[in-house]
Design an enzyme around this catalytic site. Sequence first.
Site, PDB file in Angstrom:
ATOM      1  N   TYR A 199      -7.955   3.081  -4.060  1.00 26.78           N
ATOM      2  CA  TYR A 199      -6.715   3.763  -3.673  1.00 26.78           C
ATOM      3  C   TYR A 199      -5.962   4.093  -4.951  1.00 26.78           C
ATOM      4  O   TYR A 199      -5.350   3.217  -5.564  1.00 26.78           O
ATOM      5  CB  TYR A 199      -5.903   2.858  -2.739  1.00 26.78           C
ATOM      6  CG  TYR A 199      -4.591   3.425  -2.235  1.00 26.78           C
ATOM      7  CD1 TYR A 199      -4.214   4.755  -2.459  1.00 26.78           C
ATOM      8  CD2 TYR A 199      -3.716   2.636  -1.500  1.00 26.78           C
ATOM      9  CE1 TYR A 199      -3.018   5.253  -1.985  1.00 26.78           C
ATOM     10  CE2 TYR A 199      -2.513   3.130  -1.015  1.00 26.78           C
ATOM     11  CZ  TYR A 199      -2.168   4.436  -1.270  1.00 26.78           C
ATOM     12  OH  TYR A 199      -0.983   4.934  -0.799  1.00 26.78           O
ATOM     13  N   LYS A 225      -9.474   7.240  -2.431  1.00 22.29           N
ATOM     14  CA  LYS A 225      -8.344   7.873  -1.733  1.00 22.29           C
ATOM     15  C   LYS A 225      -7.468   8.410  -2.848  1.00 22.29           C
ATOM     16  O   LYS A 225      -6.810   7.653  -3.565  1.00 22.29           O
ATOM     17  CB  LYS A 225      -7.603   6.848  -0.877  1.00 22.29           C
ATOM     18  CG  LYS A 225      -6.298   7.353  -0.327  1.00 22.29           C
ATOM     19  CD  LYS A 225      -5.837   6.442   0.773  1.00 22.29           C
ATOM     20  CE  LYS A 225      -4.342   6.273   0.872  1.00 22.29           C
ATOM     21  NZ  LYS A 225      -3.539   7.448   0.663  1.00 22.29           N
TER      22      LYS A 225
HETATM   23  C1  LIG Z   1       3.418   7.603  -0.994  1.00 19.52           C
HETATM   24  C2  LIG Z   1       2.930   8.048   0.334  1.00 19.52           C
HETATM   25  O1  LIG Z   1       3.490   7.670   1.321  1.00 19.52           O
HETATM   26  N1  LIG Z   1       1.894   8.847   0.348  1.00 19.52           N
HETATM   27  C3  LIG Z   1       1.291   9.278   1.597  1.00 19.52           C
HETATM   28  C4  LIG Z   1       1.399  10.753   1.823  1.00 19.52           C
HETATM   29  O2  LIG Z   1       0.923  10.986   3.108  1.00 19.52           O
HETATM   30  C5  LIG Z   1       2.846  11.210   1.681  1.00 19.52           C
HETATM   31  O3  LIG Z   1       3.698  10.446   2.492  1.00 19.52           O
HETATM   32  C6  LIG Z   1       2.976  12.665   2.065  1.00 19.52           C
HETATM   33  O4  LIG Z   1       2.055  13.409   1.326  1.00 19.52           O
HETATM   34  C7  LIG Z   1       4.400  13.173   1.819  1.00 19.52           C
HETATM   35  O5  LIG Z   1       4.677  13.197   0.451  1.00 19.52           O
HETATM   36  C8  LIG Z   1      -0.139   8.848   1.624  1.00 19.52           C
HETATM   37  O6  LIG Z   1      -0.845   9.264   0.495  1.00 19.52           O
HETATM   38  C9  LIG Z   1      -0.102   7.331   1.682  1.00 19.52           C
HETATM   39  C10 LIG Z   1      -1.112   6.763   2.492  1.00 19.52           C
HETATM   40  O7  LIG Z   1      -2.020   7.395   2.932  1.00 19.52           O
HETATM   41  C11 LIG Z   1      -0.966   5.325   2.706  1.00 19.52           C
HETATM   42  O8  LIG Z   1      -1.373   4.558   1.855  1.00 19.52           O
HETATM   43  O9  LIG Z   1      -0.398   4.945   3.714  1.00 19.52           O
END
Ligand SMILES: CC(=O)N[C@@H]([C@@H](O)[C@H](O)[C@H](O)CO)[C@@H](O)CC(=O)C(=O)O
Length: 290
Positions: free
Chosen positions: A133, A161
């Site tokens: 990750y 990821k």
């Molecule tokens: C920091 C964060 O929350 N990143 C999200 C993104 O989905 C993000 O919320 C989205 O791209 C909006 O910026 C995901 O990469 C995180 C994710 O998948 C997780 O670990 O829950």
Amino acid sequence: MKKLYSALMTAFNEDGSINEAGTREMIRYNIDVNKVDGLYVGGSTGENFLLSPEQKKQVFKIAIDEAKSDVDLIAQVGSLDLNESKFLAKFVTDLGYPKISAVTPFYYKYTFEEIKDYYNEILKGVDNKLLIYSIPALTGVGLSIEQFAELFENPKIIGIKYTNADFYLLERVRNKFPDKLILSGFDEMLLPALALNVDGCIGSTYNLNAPRVRAEMDAFDAGDIDKARELQKVSNDAITALIQNDIYPSLKLVFEEMGVHAGFTKAPMAKPTDEMRADAKKIYQDYFKK
Ligand SMILES: CC(=O)N[C@@H]([C@@H](O)[C@H](O)[C@H](O)CO)[C@@H](O)CC(=O)C(=O)O
């Protein structure tokens, strides 16, 4: 076919305990309505780094009990305490999770040798496959292509990821490791990531927005780039509004508007104000009302 994973949210009660019924509702919604290919359990979106080890175990148990083998499940087990990560890796493997993931070790500044040992230690004695990750914006840890190559020397490490806006590195990684599983982590940058041939995506906003994103991925696969771009634009309008309204509580507030009991975020994350509630209602009406 490219895979769509929601990063599972955790529903909390106001006192920070886990709201099991709400968490189950979100899992069901993702499987039954969103038709996701999988769930990323215990990630940033699940507020995992705010949980006690017992709460992490509780979430892992709830998710696999509710989802069974209906969708692919990836358990994020990385934490500040390597012993805890090792314990959780074994715990989720014994529960039947087909894949695990671990965030790069964070807070202290580790050498690459320490980072490599961390991954190899997590996997020692665990019969499972792991996705690195990588989220440099939150961890401060950026890995180079040479470092990814060294980590991939462990055959149990099957992919990344990739939550990183560095598309040059993504292109290099994709082409150097064509057989590795690369899942894009920034929802607002999905289309450029698709263009670089990622295998799919994992994200927070897919909890609400999966059908639109599936349509975008289908349009991309069919070569209809104009349609994919238009869908990404609408998604990004929604994501911008969610971020402006504080994304984690807002995702939950919009879920509540949809009739899914997503509960509260966990302190020190903010409790929703009346203004946030009003904005979330508008986001729901503008982007997610059916
Ligand atoms: C920091 C964060 O929350 N990143 C999200 C993104 O989905 C993000 O919320 C989205 O791209 C909006 O910026 C995901 O990469 C995180 C994710 O998948 C997780 O670990 O829950």
